[in-house]
Write a protein that holds these residues in place. Structure first.
Motif, PDB file in Angstrom:
ATOM      1  N   ASP A  30       0.807  -1.220   0.000  1.00  0.00           N
ATOM      2  CA  ASP A  30       0.000   0.000   0.000  1.00  0.00           C
ATOM      3  C   ASP A  30       0.838   1.267   0.000  1.00  0.00           C
ATOM      4  N   THR A  31       2.158   1.130   0.097  1.00  0.00           N
ATOM      5  CA  THR A  31       3.018   2.306   0.146  1.00  0.00           C
ATOM      6  C   THR A  31       4.123   2.180  -0.894  1.00  0.00           C
ATOM      7  N   LEU A  32       4.253   3.191  -1.737  1.00  0.00           N
ATOM      8  CA  LEU A  32       5.299   3.230  -2.757  1.00  0.00           C
ATOM      9  C   LEU A  32       6.072   4.529  -2.595  1.00  0.00           C
ATOM     10  N   ILE A  33       7.376   4.389  -2.434  1.00  0.00           N
ATOM     11  CA  ILE A  33       8.274   5.543  -2.425  1.00  0.00           C
ATOM     12  C   ILE A  33       8.919   5.546  -3.805  1.00  0.00           C
ATOM     13  N   GLU A  39      11.516   2.663  -4.380  1.00  0.00           N
ATOM     14  CA  GLU A  39      12.272   2.881  -5.611  1.00  0.00           C
ATOM     15  C   GLU A  39      13.081   4.168  -5.499  1.00  0.00           C
ATOM     16  N   GLY A  40      12.770   4.977  -4.490  1.00  0.00           N
ATOM     17  CA  GLY A  40      13.486   6.219  -4.220  1.00  0.00           C
ATOM     18  C   GLY A  40      14.468   6.011  -3.076  1.00  0.00           C
ATOM     19  N   GLU A  87      15.666  -1.904  -7.701  1.00  0.00           N
ATOM     20  CA  GLU A  87      17.022  -1.644  -8.177  1.00  0.00           C
ATOM     21  C   GLU A  87      17.439  -0.191  -8.015  1.00  0.00           C
ATOM     22  N   SER A  88      16.508   0.733  -8.155  1.00  0.00           N
ATOM     23  CA  SER A  88      16.844   2.152  -8.005  1.00  0.00           C
ATOM     24  C   SER A  88      16.682   2.622  -6.562  1.00  0.00           C
TER      25      SER A  88
END
Length: 132
Positions: free
Chosen positions: A15-18, A37-38, A54-55
């Protein structure tokens, strides 16, 4: 309008994407999964799974059910389930895990401790063994 009517959070969902280009400083807590990803600077606590793409970069101590590392983690990890360091992953820190997988090309610099299997996991292993 957007509230979950049951009030329960499924730890199997993310539910959480950085996202790429995002920098989060501070403690991040979630009852569900987190994908990074950040960049995160600060502790991460999740009842679900944490994925560092990966990032993704984290200067964090992480506590989670499972951790998949494709980017870089500088900090310690306490994982009750499985820690997977992918071919592009780098972990600089100490870990306490239920199980550990390091793919060819992945890097781990630190010390590790394998947590004791729970009674349920031990029972499942005993049931899988063929009778002699």
């Amino acid at each position: 309008m957007f509230k979950n009517k049951s009030g329960k959070v499924n730890p199997d969902t993310t539910d959480t994407l950085i996202g790429v280009g995002t920098v989060l400083e501070g403690t991040l807590k979630s009852q569900a999964g987190i994908r990074i990803e950040g960049t995160v600077v600060g502790d991460i606590v999740s009842s679900g799974d944490v994925i560092i793409g990966e990032s993704g970069r984290a200067q964090s101590n992480i506590a989670a059910r499972n951790l998949m590392l494709g980017g870089q983690l500088d900090g310690n990890a306490e994982v009750t389930g499985k820690l997977t360091i992918c071919a592009t992953g780098v972990l600089n820190g100490n870990i306490s895990v239920g199980s550990l997988i390091i793919e060819a090309g992945g890097a781990f610099n630190g010390s590790s401790k394998m947590a004791a299997a729970t009674k349920q996991e031990t029972s499942a292993v005993k049931q899988e063994k063929p009778a002699s």
